[in-house]
Design a protein around this motif. Structure first.
Motif, short mmCIF file in Angstrom:
data_model
loop_
_atom_site.label_atom_id
_atom_site.label_comp_id
_atom_site.label_asym_id
_atom_site.label_seq_id
_atom_site.Cartn_x
_atom_site.Cartn_y
_atom_site.Cartn_z
N GLU A 1 36.54 22.06 -5.62
CA GLU A 1 35.66 23.89 -5.61
C GLU A 1 34.12 23.77 -5.40
O GLU A 1 33.16 25.09 -5.26
N ALA A 2 34.59 23.00 -7.14
CA ALA A 2 32.24 22.98 -7.67
C ALA A 2 31.58 22.66 -6.99
O ALA A 2 30.55 23.02 -6.69
N VAL A 3 31.98 21.16 -5.85
CA VAL A 3 30.65 20.96 -4.86
C VAL A 3 31.16 21.84 -4.19
O VAL A 3 29.68 21.87 -3.58
N LEU A 4 32.14 22.43 -3.12
CA LEU A 4 31.53 23.17 -2.31
C LEU A 4 30.59 24.70 -2.44
O LEU A 4 29.78 25.02 -2.10
N ALA A 5 31.00 24.84 -3.57
CA ALA A 5 30.09 25.61 -4.67
C ALA A 5 28.19 25.54 -4.90
O ALA A 5 27.63 25.71 -4.07
N ASP A 6 28.65 24.20 -5.64
CA ASP A 6 27.06 23.32 -6.00
C ASP A 6 26.13 23.53 -4.25
O ASP A 6 24.87 23.55 -4.11
N ARG A 7 27.09 23.04 -2.87
CA ARG A 7 26.42 23.19 -2.06
C ARG A 7 25.88 23.64 -1.76
O ARG A 7 24.42 24.26 -1.06
N GLU A 8 26.56 24.66 -1.64
CA GLU A 8 26.08 26.21 -1.25
C GLU A 8 24.45 27.24 -1.62
O GLU A 8 23.37 27.06 -1.07
N ARG A 9 24.74 26.19 -3.34
CA ARG A 9 23.67 27.01 -3.69
C ARG A 9 22.48 26.20 -4.10
O ARG A 9 21.32 25.88 -3.57
N HIS A 10 22.62 24.91 -3.44
CA HIS A 10 21.75 23.53 -3.86
C HIS A 10 21.51 22.91 -2.15
O HIS A 10 20.68 22.46 -1.94
N GLY A 11 21.97 23.60 -1.00
CA GLY A 11 21.18 22.60 0.57
C GLY A 11 22.60 21.54 0.57
O GLY A 11 23.16 21.47 -0.54
N PRO A 12 22.97 21.38 2.00
CA PRO A 12 23.32 20.23 1.90
C PRO A 12 23.47 18.65 1.64
O PRO A 12 21.58 18.74 1.26
N ALA B 1 29.42 16.42 -7.41
CA ALA B 1 29.25 15.66 -6.10
C ALA B 1 29.51 13.71 -6.42
O ALA B 1 30.21 13.01 -5.67
N LEU B 2 28.44 14.00 -7.66
CA LEU B 2 28.69 13.07 -8.13
C LEU B 2 29.84 12.40 -9.35
O LEU B 2 30.73 11.05 -8.44
N ARG B 3 30.79 13.57 -9.40
CA ARG B 3 31.69 13.30 -10.70
C ARG B 3 32.96 12.75 -9.05
O ARG B 3 33.91 12.58 -8.98
N GLN B 4 32.92 13.47 -8.34
CA GLN B 4 34.10 13.58 -7.27
C GLN B 4 34.11 12.46 -6.35
O GLN B 4 34.88 11.33 -6.21
N ALA B 5 32.65 11.10 -5.98
CA ALA B 5 32.42 10.45 -5.38
C ALA B 5 33.22 9.65 -6.51
O ALA B 5 33.67 8.14 -5.81
N ILE B 6 32.32 8.76 -7.40
CA ILE B 6 33.39 7.61 -8.56
C ILE B 6 34.91 8.75 -8.38
O ILE B 6 35.28 7.50 -8.50
N ALA B 7 35.46 9.56 -8.45
CA ALA B 7 36.69 9.84 -8.60
C ALA B 7 37.30 9.44 -7.41
O ALA B 7 38.41 8.49 -7.46
N ARG B 8 36.73 9.86 -6.23
CA ARG B 8 37.06 9.19 -4.85
C ARG B 8 37.45 8.00 -5.27
O ARG B 8 38.31 6.97 -4.34
N PHE B 9 36.25 7.18 -5.03
CA PHE B 9 36.08 5.25 -5.69
C PHE B 9 37.39 4.94 -6.94
O PHE B 9 37.86 3.66 -5.52
N LEU B 10 37.37 5.31 -7.91
CA LEU B 10 38.88 5.01 -8.49
C LEU B 10 39.80 4.86 -7.73
O LEU B 10 41.44 4.65 -7.62
#
Length: 395
Positions: A363-374, A270-279
């Motif tokens: 896809e990794a972010v979606l899978a991570d949310r399923e494992r760790h919760g919203p 989620a942090l990687r995705q957020a930084i990528a979107r920021f860039l």
């Protein structure tokens, strides 16, 4: 053909001596850095208290179990004593990790000593496996092979010691769970998600030890109780084998987690995705062809990005853009304290590869949310909570 310089690399991370300094455009946020460091120090202090509580409980329990086990001649109780001794040594490892991981970077370790947390947690996992799991298996096998008897006094002593141990281990477990609840609230995770994520290896190890200890005490009590009812010492032998198997499984999981982070684990998806979107949102950045991250500890993350800028920028404008981007990333996600931006010309192949990598990241972010919760507000915008593990919200 794009105008402006190419193949320019600018290091824009925090200086290795940790002295605060103002950047050329005067936008460095010192207050945010200090807030972040204070928050991390407070979290480390809370973790230290949790570890000390667990250490005190384990020392008292270990002595009681050894004495009770010798009096009662109980293999299950001696297995639990070995578990408590192993846990006590592990707490010392974890306390060492809390102290050593906060040392400032130097010439030999320019990125700091944050990974000491993972090394000492790995040693704790080895201690659980060898001193806890293996000894429990040994006691269980010996009980099944030799048999034996126990007096009524021995039963009483064993059950009393186990009951005291359950109360002490339960108190330590509640302390660890309370800290996990606080971390889950700060990182915008569910409590179960915070436990699974395990951002603080010392706290994760204490939590695993205490939970395993409570379950092991219940199993040992069941073994002693069935021995009392049936007269068969085999019940205590099987209880020891169950305790040993549980300890080995927990040790394996803790060691696997530490191994992944020691050899270089990427930051939270989620942090990687957020930084990528920021860039991507920056008007001067035409494409982000590569985004690499690595955890350097619980309070430090390396960010390395290869970017293609829009045409028409001169060298001074390029430097201003990179400094501004770095400053904003550091403000939104204080844990990203080592940032490297490489300006290069992006080919069609680079863009296609970046697109595929971005899809895999989503896809990794979606899978991570399923494992760790919203999770909420992972973009880390000003005034909102930051991405998990990123420290306090930006002001």
């Amino acid at each position: 053909m794009r105008a402006g310089p190419r193949a320019v690399t600018l290091r824009v991370g925090r200086p290795t001596d940790h002295r605060r300094h103002a950047v050329s455009n005067g936008t460095q946020d010192e207050t945010q850095d200090q807030t972040h460091d204070g928050s991390q120090d407070g979290a480390d202090a809370r973790t230290a208290v949790t570890v000390f509580v667990a250490l005190g409980a384990n020392l008292v329990i270990a002595v009681a179990k050894v004495v009770g086990g010798l009096i009662a001649g109980s293999p299950a109780l001696l297995s639990e004593a070995a578990h408590s001794v192993a846990d006590s040594l592990n707490e010392l490892f974890l306390l060492a990790s809390l102290k050593r991981s906060t040392r400032a970077p130097d010439s030999r370790h320019p990125f700091g000593y944050g990974k000491e947390r993972y090394f000492w947690s790995l040693l704790a996992a080895v201690g659980i496996f060898v001193m806890g799991g293996c000894f429990s298996f040994f006691q269980g096998v010996e009980a099944l092979r030799s048999g034996g008897s126990e007096s009524r006094t021995g039963y009483t002593v064993g059950l009393v010691v186990l009951l005291v141990a359950l109360l002490a281990e339960g108190s330590s477990l509640l302390r660890a769970l309370a800290q996990v609840r606080g971390q889950a609230r700060q990182s915008c995770r569910t409590m179960l998600g915070a436990i699974r994520a395990g951002d603080d290896p010392a706290l994760r190890t204490v939590l695993a030890e205490d939970a395993t200890a409570c379950f092991g005490v219940v199993v040992a009590m069941a073994g002693v109780g069935l021995h009392l009812l049936t007269g068969e010492v085999a019940w205590e032998g099987w209880a020891s084998l169950v305790i040993g198997a549980l300890l080995m499984y927990v040790a394996y999981q803790l060691a696997k987690e530490s191994r992944g982070r020691i050899i270089g684990e990427a930051a939270d998806p989620a942090l990687r995705q957020a930084i990528a979107r920021f860039l991507d949102r920056q008007p001067e950045i035409d494409a982000v062809t590569t985004l690499l991250t690595m955890r350097l500890g619980t309070r430090s993350t390396l960010i390395a990005a290869r970017i293609d800028l829009v045409g028409g920028l001169d060298s001074e404008e390029v430097e201003e853009v990179l400094v501004r981007v770095k400053t904003e990333i550091r403000r939104r996600w204080p844990v990203a304290d080592q940032i490297f931006l490489d300006v290069t010309e992006a080919s069609a192949g680079d863009r296609e590869r970046a697109r595929r990598e971005r899809e895999l990241l989503d896809e990794a972010v979606l899978a991570d949310r399923e494992r760790h919760g919203p999770r909420r507000n992972v973009e880390g915008r000003p005034g909102e909570p930051n991405a998990p593990g990123s420290g306090p919200p930006a002001n």
